[in-house]
Scaffold this motif. Structure first.
Motif, mmCIF file in Angstrom:
data_model
loop_
_atom_site.group_PDB
_atom_site.id
_atom_site.type_symbol
_atom_site.label_atom_id
_atom_site.label_comp_id
_atom_site.label_asym_id
_atom_site.label_seq_id
_atom_site.Cartn_x
_atom_site.Cartn_y
_atom_site.Cartn_z
ATOM 1 N N SER A 4 28.475 27.072 -40.131
ATOM 2 C CA SER A 4 28.282 25.634 -39.999
ATOM 3 C C SER A 4 27.819 25.398 -38.201
ATOM 4 C CB SER A 4 29.259 24.575 -40.318
ATOM 5 O OG SER A 4 30.289 24.628 -39.304
ATOM 6 N N HIS A 5 28.356 25.911 -37.444
ATOM 7 C CA HIS A 5 28.059 25.802 -36.026
ATOM 8 C C HIS A 5 26.833 26.455 -35.624
ATOM 9 C CE1 HIS A 5 32.479 25.009 -35.223
ATOM 10 N NE2 HIS A 5 31.756 24.182 -34.470
ATOM 11 N N THR A 6 26.354 27.691 -36.371
ATOM 12 C CA THR A 6 25.164 28.290 -36.307
ATOM 13 C C THR A 6 24.145 27.120 -37.049
ATOM 14 O OG1 THR A 6 26.076 30.424 -36.634
ATOM 15 C CG2 THR A 6 23.753 30.113 -36.879
ATOM 16 N N THR A 7 24.269 26.713 -38.040
ATOM 17 C CA THR A 7 23.386 25.754 -38.865
ATOM 18 C C THR A 7 23.280 24.361 -37.834
ATOM 19 O OG1 THR A 7 24.190 26.629 -40.904
ATOM 20 C CG2 THR A 7 22.846 24.626 -40.856
ATOM 21 N N SER A 51 18.155 34.603 -27.597
ATOM 22 C CA SER A 51 18.812 34.464 -26.408
ATOM 23 C C SER A 51 20.289 33.790 -26.638
ATOM 24 C CB SER A 51 17.882 33.651 -25.537
ATOM 25 O OG SER A 51 18.577 33.351 -24.309
ATOM 26 N N GLU A 52 20.205 32.798 -27.256
ATOM 27 C CA GLU A 52 21.709 31.901 -27.208
ATOM 28 C C GLU A 52 22.684 32.847 -28.011
ATOM 29 O OE1 GLU A 52 24.233 28.972 -27.203
ATOM 30 O OE2 GLU A 52 22.085 29.151 -26.082
ATOM 31 N N PHE A 53 22.107 33.574 -29.209
ATOM 32 C CA PHE A 53 23.304 34.243 -29.923
ATOM 33 C C PHE A 53 23.248 35.947 -29.529
ATOM 34 C CE2 PHE A 53 22.293 30.414 -32.323
ATOM 35 C CZ PHE A 53 23.490 30.072 -32.660
ATOM 36 N N ASP A 54 22.481 36.164 -28.533
ATOM 37 C CA ASP A 54 22.396 37.747 -28.254
ATOM 38 C C ASP A 54 22.147 38.740 -29.176
ATOM 39 O OD1 ASP A 54 22.454 39.723 -26.339
ATOM 40 O OD2 ASP A 54 24.651 40.097 -26.541
ATOM 41 N N ILE A 55 20.825 38.468 -30.083
ATOM 42 C CA ILE A 55 20.626 39.106 -31.214
ATOM 43 C C ILE A 55 19.237 39.274 -30.912
ATOM 44 C CG2 ILE A 55 22.348 38.093 -32.645
ATOM 45 C CD1 ILE A 55 19.859 36.381 -33.789
ATOM 46 N N LYS A 56 18.768 40.332 -31.987
ATOM 47 C CA LYS A 56 17.219 40.559 -31.980
ATOM 48 C C LYS A 56 17.018 40.641 -33.351
ATOM 49 C CE LYS A 56 16.172 41.066 -27.633
ATOM 50 N NZ LYS A 56 15.553 40.183 -27.087
ATOM 51 N N GLY A 71 18.739 27.058 -44.271
ATOM 52 C CA GLY A 71 19.923 27.995 -44.628
ATOM 53 C C GLY A 71 19.857 29.371 -44.571
ATOM 54 N N PRO A 72 18.873 30.348 -45.071
ATOM 55 C CA PRO A 72 18.719 31.702 -44.961
ATOM 56 C C PRO A 72 18.589 32.005 -43.371
ATOM 57 C CG PRO A 72 17.412 30.845 -46.823
ATOM 58 C CD PRO A 72 17.856 29.795 -46.026
ATOM 59 N N LEU A 76 21.212 34.548 -41.796
ATOM 60 C CA LEU A 76 20.883 35.795 -40.983
ATOM 61 C C LEU A 76 21.419 35.645 -39.432
ATOM 62 C CD1 LEU A 76 18.984 38.425 -40.692
ATOM 63 C CD2 LEU A 76 17.054 36.929 -40.252
ATOM 64 N N VAL A 77 21.252 34.774 -38.746
ATOM 65 C CA VAL A 77 21.838 34.594 -37.408
ATOM 66 C C VAL A 77 23.169 35.106 -37.194
ATOM 67 C CG1 VAL A 77 22.270 33.221 -35.334
ATOM 68 C CG2 VAL A 77 20.095 33.185 -36.474
ATOM 69 N N HIS A 78 23.891 34.212 -38.096
ATOM 70 C CA HIS A 78 25.380 34.466 -38.405
ATOM 71 C C HIS A 78 25.686 36.044 -38.961
ATOM 72 C CE1 HIS A 78 29.371 32.894 -39.045
ATOM 73 N NE2 HIS A 78 29.664 33.658 -40.101
ATOM 74 N N ALA A 79 24.921 36.432 -39.755
ATOM 75 C CA ALA A 79 25.196 37.945 -40.070
ATOM 76 C C ALA A 79 25.120 38.951 -39.114
ATOM 77 C CB ALA A 79 24.554 38.174 -41.108
ATOM 78 N N LYS A 80 23.833 38.686 -38.155
ATOM 79 C CA LYS A 80 23.425 39.468 -37.139
ATOM 80 C C LYS A 80 24.577 39.627 -35.976
ATOM 81 C CE LYS A 80 19.143 40.451 -36.079
ATOM 82 N NZ LYS A 80 19.174 41.735 -36.828
ATOM 83 N N ARG A 81 25.139 38.375 -35.840
ATOM 84 C CA ARG A 81 26.141 38.281 -34.888
ATOM 85 C C ARG A 81 27.781 38.997 -35.140
ATOM 86 N NH1 ARG A 81 26.910 35.337 -30.588
ATOM 87 N NH2 ARG A 81 29.022 34.684 -31.304
ATOM 88 N N GLY A 82 27.682 39.176 -36.575
ATOM 89 C CA GLY A 82 29.015 39.683 -36.928
ATOM 90 C C GLY A 82 30.124 39.072 -37.168
ATOM 91 N N ASP A 83 29.778 37.728 -37.188
ATOM 92 C CA ASP A 83 30.587 36.504 -37.362
ATOM 93 C C ASP A 83 31.233 36.462 -38.926
ATOM 94 O OD1 ASP A 83 30.469 35.860 -34.692
ATOM 95 O OD2 ASP A 83 28.994 34.447 -35.114
#
Length: 84
Positions: A4-7, A51-56, A71-72, A76-83
């Motif tokens: 929810s924070h990512t969203t 940049s914000e989530f340190d992902i590529k 939503g998707p 995806l961002v959430h999953a890439k962060r491993g949260d």
């Protein structure tokens, strides 16, 4: 950071960087088709998320049509962060 924070981060970014007055955004809103973001703004969103989530994002992820909606993309961002 929770999903929810990512969203909320993505929604906040869109609200701050759109020319439309307080766009209505939900999990199924397609950014470009709805006119909320143009291609340049979408590119800036991707760069900001990396940049914000340190992902590529991979080329395959960026070409996946499902991430054109909130939503998707947030998942995806959430999953890439491993949260969890």
């Amino acid at each position: 950071m929770s999903l929810s924070h990512t969203t909320q981060f993505i929604v906040g970014y869109i609200e701050e960087n759109t020319s439309e007055a307080a766009p209505s955004i939900d999990a199924t809103t397609e950014f470009a088709a709805s006119g909320i973001l143009d291609s340049f703004a979408i590119l800036n969103l991707v760069i900001t998320l990396e940049s914000e989530f340190d992902i590529k994002f991979s080329i395959d992820e960026l070409s996946d049509k499902s991430i054109r909606t909130l939503g998707p993309l947030a998942k995806l961002v959430h999953a890439k962060r491993g949260d969890s």
